[in-house]
Design a protein around this motif. Structure first.
Motif, PDB file in Angstrom:
ATOM      1  N   GLY A   1     -25.063 -11.468-101.993  1.00  0.00           N
ATOM      2  CA  GLY A   1     -24.252 -10.257-102.088  1.00  0.00           C
ATOM      3  C   GLY A   1     -22.778 -10.573-101.946  1.00  0.00           C
ATOM      4  N   ILE A   2     -21.966  -9.537-101.885  1.00  0.00           N
ATOM      5  CA  ILE A   2     -20.517  -9.700-101.779  1.00  0.00           C
ATOM      6  C   ILE A   2     -20.126  -9.600-100.308  1.00  0.00           C
ATOM      7  CG2 ILE A   2     -18.278  -8.927-102.649  1.00  0.00           C
ATOM      8  CD1 ILE A   2     -20.332  -9.593-104.858  1.00  0.00           C
ATOM      9  N   PRO A   3     -19.610 -10.661 -99.705  1.00  0.00           N
ATOM     10  CA  PRO A   3     -19.239 -10.576 -98.283  1.00  0.00           C
ATOM     11  C   PRO A   3     -17.942  -9.787 -98.105  1.00  0.00           C
ATOM     12  CG  PRO A   3     -19.341 -12.872 -99.061  1.00  0.00           C
ATOM     13  CD  PRO A   3     -19.348 -11.994-100.253  1.00  0.00           C
ATOM     14  N   PHE A   4     -17.942  -8.875 -97.148  1.00  0.00           N
ATOM     15  CA  PHE A   4     -16.741  -8.154 -96.744  1.00  0.00           C
ATOM     16  C   PHE A   4     -16.439  -8.519 -95.290  1.00  0.00           C
ATOM     17  CE2 PHE A   4     -17.117  -5.802-100.548  1.00  0.00           C
ATOM     18  CZ  PHE A   4     -15.987  -5.007-100.716  1.00  0.00           C
ATOM     19  N   ILE A   5     -15.222  -8.979 -95.054  1.00  0.00           N
ATOM     20  CA  ILE A   5     -14.756  -9.274 -93.703  1.00  0.00           C
ATOM     21  C   ILE A   5     -13.793  -8.168 -93.312  1.00  0.00           C
ATOM     22  CG2 ILE A   5     -13.429 -10.894 -92.284  1.00  0.00           C
ATOM     23  CD1 ILE A   5     -14.338 -13.111 -94.284  1.00  0.00           C
ATOM     24  N   TYR A   6     -13.961  -7.611 -92.125  1.00  0.00           N
ATOM     25  CA  TYR A   6     -13.059  -6.558 -91.652  1.00  0.00           C
ATOM     26  C   TYR A   6     -11.988  -7.166 -90.762  1.00  0.00           C
ATOM     27  CZ  TYR A   6     -11.318  -2.358 -89.382  1.00  0.00           C
ATOM     28  OH  TYR A   6     -10.491  -1.372 -88.897  1.00  0.00           O
ATOM     29  N   GLN A   7     -10.771  -6.645 -90.868  1.00  0.00           N
ATOM     30  CA  GLN A   7      -9.648  -7.245 -90.134  1.00  0.00           C
ATOM     31  C   GLN A   7      -9.980  -7.469 -88.659  1.00  0.00           C
ATOM     32  OE1 GLN A   7      -6.656  -4.128 -90.899  1.00  0.00           O
ATOM     33  NE2 GLN A   7      -6.697  -3.606 -88.740  1.00  0.00           N
ATOM     34  N   GLY A   8      -9.728  -8.673 -88.202  1.00  0.00           N
ATOM     35  CA  GLY A   8     -10.019  -9.030 -86.810  1.00  0.00           C
ATOM     36  C   GLY A   8     -11.385  -9.641 -86.615  1.00  0.00           C
TER      37      GLY A   8
ATOM     38  N   SER B   1     -24.027 -13.401 -92.087  1.00  0.00           N
ATOM     39  CA  SER B   1     -23.511 -12.348 -92.964  1.00  0.00           C
ATOM     40  C   SER B   1     -22.902 -12.915 -94.250  1.00  0.00           C
ATOM     41  CB  SER B   1     -22.467 -11.512 -92.222  1.00  0.00           C
ATOM     42  OG  SER B   1     -21.983 -10.475 -93.036  1.00  0.00           O
ATOM     43  N   LEU B   2     -22.102 -13.975 -94.126  1.00  0.00           N
ATOM     44  CA  LEU B   2     -21.373 -14.476 -95.287  1.00  0.00           C
ATOM     45  C   LEU B   2     -22.235 -15.270 -96.257  1.00  0.00           C
ATOM     46  CD1 LEU B   2     -18.771 -13.617 -93.634  1.00  0.00           C
ATOM     47  CD2 LEU B   2     -17.652 -15.440 -94.923  1.00  0.00           C
ATOM     48  N   LEU B   3     -23.383 -15.747 -95.792  1.00  0.00           N
ATOM     49  CA  LEU B   3     -24.214 -16.555 -96.686  1.00  0.00           C
ATOM     50  C   LEU B   3     -25.436 -15.811 -97.220  1.00  0.00           C
ATOM     51  CD1 LEU B   3     -23.923 -20.069 -95.001  1.00  0.00           C
ATOM     52  CD2 LEU B   3     -22.469 -19.003 -96.742  1.00  0.00           C
ATOM     53  N   LEU B   4     -25.547 -14.531 -96.886  1.00  0.00           N
ATOM     54  CA  LEU B   4     -26.565 -13.700 -97.535  1.00  0.00           C
ATOM     55  C   LEU B   4     -26.233 -13.562 -99.016  1.00  0.00           C
ATOM     56  CD1 LEU B   4     -26.823 -10.793 -94.909  1.00  0.00           C
ATOM     57  CD2 LEU B   4     -28.573 -12.544 -95.332  1.00  0.00           C
TER      58      LEU B   4
END
Length: 561
Positions: free
Chosen positions: A360-367, A355-358
């Motif tokens: 685009g802008i990575p969004f991490i959700y809490q937890g 997900s983070l290396l695709l």
């Protein structure tokens, strides 16, 4: 593509009610968020998105706003919000808020004035229509079930709501209303906000005739999104919104956009698009049921891989999407996108790496950064979410038993993402000293920040390395602007792609299968940047890369242009 300040940033979504409670009332607050800014900075976060913190009756967890200019007292004060802005700025971090302007709360002053005088000026801020032959004006079903039309007591008129009846839709065809909304948006941007996540925005354009559609359920109603998909002209409204607000402040905007027409992507996120970016929901929609959660199909790896690849290839022609594994409206990604054998620290690290290396802008959700998973739900009484309760009734009406309907809700409920953040193994996971508003996931004793801080091989410490890698001087350019090129699509269980530019060729390869997989490398390995193996190595013989189940690697290869 012109470079923007937000292109190389990593974002983090906070669900304030469940993040950290500092005053013991069982509800997370602004003071809790302020206290964890250094935690987020260490994770590598640049942009923090806050789910709604405005004054609200909380029928739909704050997405029913009673006053756009006020902070809900449950969360704190405007002075504390200003302090949050100042403290974030000190750390070179940006705050964005949820912008909910398709609808407001029925407790909002505008709607109260409309009810008091249904023929007055404020009535035109909403959609009031007369019924037909003793029935509502049209046969639309709301997103939360039941009719989109609510009868006004003592009158022959109904008002329109696509969500809960306590969330009347705002009439965007009214220029006076639009100016009121723009004034409010600019007020927040003047205050120092860096932008907005824009909720349910595609719904603002209505067919003012509200024609009936063929029923798609036993209730004789048709899903309201059919009207949304049938009407043109939302782009004109979105351009007016952008030019009157966001554009003036170089604000970062991320749209929650469903039901977009196939050829509209460049209009939404192109160089002069309506928004900076929109969320990529392509993987999430794979488990949409035809009639509800109860007939949601099981996720198939090949379809998941194909959906992400297609979205990436399509999007990079025009701009960036925002990439997510989960958010406040979805169950936990580790429980949804990973088979049972992969719901382990290694599997969770693997999913995060993809997900983070695709592009685009990575969004991490809490937890997400500690690998939180779905909770175990023992009864419907444990749920709070309005949508979950509706889906339970839908499942029962379709013939499922109480236990079967509960299992459906346990798997798909939005409350899975809303259980309190797991900070420690102590009481209530360290979230509150009081009684939490929603139960704490029983897994908190094993999955929590405190324990993972002490473990160098934890999911949290891996996420820190992963974010740092994406933002590193050597790789920031290729991970931000480099091309996305899929690879090994014919290898079962393997999700792999290159991120490539003039100077670098990075291969990200993951084995989601239960068995080991071998892939033939197209060129020599120059450097191993990341691996979720404890020793950080890769298993490579000549030109063959061997991947264990749930293994992911990030390799720099010789760049043959």
């Amino acid at each position: 593509m012109g470079k923007k300040w937000w292109h190389d940033k990593v974002a983090y979504q906070i669900y304030p009610k469940s993040f950290l409670d500092t005053n013991g009332d069982g509800i997370g607050d602004l003071r809790g968020i302020i206290s964890k800014l250094d935690y987020l900075k260490k994770l590598g976060i640049d942009i923090i998105w806050l789910s709604p913190i405005y004054k609200s009756p909380f029928v739909d967890q704050g997405y029913d706003i009673a006053d756009y200019y006020a902070i809900a007292e449950e969360f704190g004060t405007m002075e504390e919000f200003d302090e949050l802005l100042a403290e974030a700025k000190k750390r070179d971090m940006h705050i964005i808020m949820d912008l909910v302007i398709n609808h407001c709360s029925d407790k909002h002053e505008w709607f109260q004035k409309a009810l008091a005088d249904p023929d007055g000026a404020f009535a035109d801020y909403f959609y009031f229509r007369k019924g037909k032959n003793g029935n509502p004006p049209s046969n639309y079903r709301s997103y939360f079930g039941g009719s989109c039309w609510e009868k006004v007591p003592g009158m022959d008129k109904y008002y329109f709501h696509m969500f809960a009846k306590e969330q009347p839709d705002l009439n965007w065809e009214n220029p006076k209303l639009r100016q009121e909304l723009y004034k409010m948006i600019n007020w927040w941007l003047e205050k120092g906000l860096s932008g907005f996540r824009i909720d349910a925005i595609i719904n603002i354009k209505k067919d003012l005739n509200f024609p009936d559609f063929a029923p798609d359920g036993k209730d004789g109603l048709a899903s309201c999104w059919k009207m949304v998909e049938s009407v043109d002209g939302v782009g004109e409204l979105l351009e007016d919104l952008k030019k009157s607000t966001f554009e003036k402040y170089d604000a970062f905007t991320v749209g929650e956009v469903f039901n977009m027409k196939p050829d509209e992507l460049p209009e939404f996120i192109g160089e002069t698009g309506h928004f900076s970016t929109i969320f990529d929901f392509s993987a999430h929609t794979l488990t949409d049921g035809e009639h509800g959660w109860y007939d949601a199909p099981k996720l198939e790896f090949a379809k998941w891989r194909a959906a992400i690849i297609q979205a990436q290839l399509e999007t990079q022609k025009y701009g960036f999407k925002a990439n997510i594994i989960e958010n406040h409206d979805e169950p936990r990604g580790a429980s949804r996108f990973l088979p049972s054998y992969a719901q382990t620290p290694d599997g969770i690290k693997m999913l995060g790496t993809i997900s983070l290396l695709l592009r685009g802008i990575p969004f991490i959700y809490q937890g997400q950064e500690i690998g939180m998973r779905n909770a175990k739900w023992n009864s419907m009484e444990e749920f709070d979410d309005i949508s979950t309760k509706d889906q339970y009734h839908t499942a029962r009406e379709a013939g499922l038993s109480d236990q079967e309907a509960l299992e459906v809700c346990s798997r798909m409920s939005r409350d899975n993402a809303r259980t309190p953040m797991q900070w420690t193994s102590g009481e209530n996971g360290g979230f509150t000293k009081g009684t939490p508003w929603l139960k704490v996931n029983p897994l908190f004793k094993d999955v929590n920040v405190e324990a993972q801080e002490q473990d160098t091989d934890s999911v949290l410490n891996y996420y820190r390395k992963l974010v740092a890698l994406r933002k590193s001087d050597e790789l920031k350019e290729v991970f931000t602007y480099g091309e996305f090129l899929p690879e090994y699509e014919n290898v079962d269980g393997v999700m792999a792609f290159y991120r490539k530019d003039e100077s670098k060729c990075i291969l990200v390869a993951a084995n989601f299968g239960n068995d080991a997989a071998t892939i033939k490398l197209k060129s020599e390995i120059e450097k191993v940047w990341l691996s979720n193996r404890i020793d950080g190595t890769v298993d490579c013989e000549k030109d063959s890369l061997n991947l264990r189940s749930c293994e992911v690697v990030v390799l720099e290869l010789e760049n043959h242009k």
